[in-house]
Design an enzyme around this catalytic site. Sequence first.
Site, PDB file in Angstrom:
ATOM      1  N   ASP A  61      -4.701   6.019   5.663  1.00 20.85           N
ATOM      2  CA  ASP A  61      -5.212   6.851   4.552  1.00 20.85           C
ATOM      3  C   ASP A  61      -6.514   5.976   3.662  1.00 20.85           C
ATOM      4  O   ASP A  61      -6.690   4.952   3.856  1.00 20.85           O
ATOM      5  CB  ASP A  61      -4.160   7.229   3.481  1.00 20.85           C
ATOM      6  CG  ASP A  61      -3.601   5.975   2.778  1.00 20.85           C
ATOM      7  OD1 ASP A  61      -3.975   4.728   3.193  1.00 20.85           O
ATOM      8  OD2 ASP A  61      -2.912   6.357   1.742  1.00 20.85           O
ATOM      9  N   TYR A  63      -9.269   4.457   1.333  1.00 20.12           N
ATOM     10  CA  TYR A  63      -9.062   3.261   0.321  1.00 20.12           C
ATOM     11  C   TYR A  63      -8.650   3.981  -1.011  1.00 20.12           C
ATOM     12  O   TYR A  63      -9.653   4.708  -1.713  1.00 20.12           O
ATOM     13  CB  TYR A  63     -10.385   2.250   0.105  1.00 20.12           C
ATOM     14  CG  TYR A  63     -10.885   1.803   1.206  1.00 20.12           C
ATOM     15  CD1 TYR A  63      -9.904   0.667   2.084  1.00 20.12           C
ATOM     16  CD2 TYR A  63     -12.131   1.915   2.077  1.00 20.12           C
ATOM     17  CE1 TYR A  63     -10.400   0.011   3.256  1.00 20.12           C
ATOM     18  CE2 TYR A  63     -12.418   1.411   3.316  1.00 20.12           C
ATOM     19  CZ  TYR A  63     -11.726   0.440   3.889  1.00 20.12           C
ATOM     20  OH  TYR A  63     -12.021  -0.254   4.938  1.00 20.12           O
ATOM     21  N   PHE A  74     -11.696   3.345   7.467  1.00 19.26           N
ATOM     22  CA  PHE A  74     -12.296   1.696   7.522  1.00 19.26           C
ATOM     23  C   PHE A  74     -13.521   1.803   6.719  1.00 19.26           C
ATOM     24  O   PHE A  74     -14.286   0.449   6.585  1.00 19.26           O
ATOM     25  CB  PHE A  74     -12.297   1.241   8.756  1.00 19.26           C
ATOM     26  CG  PHE A  74     -10.819   1.004   9.448  1.00 19.26           C
ATOM     27  CD1 PHE A  74     -10.074   0.228   8.847  1.00 19.26           C
ATOM     28  CD2 PHE A  74     -10.590   1.714  10.569  1.00 19.26           C
ATOM     29  CE1 PHE A  74      -8.730   0.032   9.356  1.00 19.26           C
ATOM     30  CE2 PHE A  74      -9.281   1.789  11.015  1.00 19.26           C
ATOM     31  CZ  PHE A  74      -8.389   0.897  10.426  1.00 19.26           C
ATOM     32  N   HIS A 180      -3.081  -4.276  13.703  1.00 20.26           N
ATOM     33  CA  HIS A 180      -4.066  -3.673  12.798  1.00 20.26           C
ATOM     34  C   HIS A 180      -4.881  -4.877  12.111  1.00 20.26           C
ATOM     35  O   HIS A 180      -4.577  -5.841  11.988  1.00 20.26           O
ATOM     36  CB  HIS A 180      -3.310  -3.172  11.521  1.00 20.26           C
ATOM     37  CG  HIS A 180      -3.899  -2.217  10.784  1.00 20.26           C
ATOM     38  ND1 HIS A 180      -4.709  -2.692   9.756  1.00 20.26           N
ATOM     39  CD2 HIS A 180      -4.177  -0.809  10.680  1.00 20.26           C
ATOM     40  CE1 HIS A 180      -5.171  -1.649   8.847  1.00 20.26           C
ATOM     41  NE2 HIS A 180      -5.048  -0.569   9.400  1.00 20.26           N
TER      42      HIS A 180
END
Length: 219
Positions: A61, A63, A74, A180
């Site tokens: 989701d 920031y 990202f 991740h």
Amino acid sequence: MLDDARPQGWADLPFFTTDWPAIDAALARETRQILPPRSQVFAALDLCPPDAVQVVILGQDPYPTPGHAHGLAFSAAPDVRPLPRSLSNIYKEMQDDLGACPPNADLRFWARQGVLLLNTVLTVPAGEAHGHKDLGWQRLADQVLARLQDRPRAFLLWGKPAQKIARTIDAPHLKIETAHPSPLSARRGFFGSRPFSRTNAWLSEQGHTPINWTTPEAP
């Protein structure tokens, strides 16, 4: 609901008829600040119509820090300093893999080359990561991935949530599955995975132009 919010090229997905009205209404009732701004909620899809997509990178989701999110997984606004921690680790791996990395947090130049930076949840309340995970956004990601199985593409799947939602992706697509890039997990297999050079090698084999991962185009 504003029909013009639907991203061109994706507007015929069932999500926009069956799910988006309820999500839109829930967002309208939200008393907290919602990130990213409404005009940027579908930015990843706006920048990458289906026929342009060469590579898919799935995030979770946006920031939750005001001023950071601008609609691409990202990526962050170009003036964000310091870099978000996951993005910092992505750049560390890119530096090791390619010998360079972008000069700031803005990855829109990736998107303009056909890299779909899609979060599985497209909004977040300011200061509350995963605060909109139950609104039903994930059905959009499911339908986007289904649409993108019409020809071979590269899928960079970082972390178990991304790998779960892309579990039906198989050959002839390229799947690179690693931990991740979060500081909590990057050393468990993200570092050293060389996803950028591997993706470019595969694109070249397919007869496609490799992605320029490191150098934004001149204004």
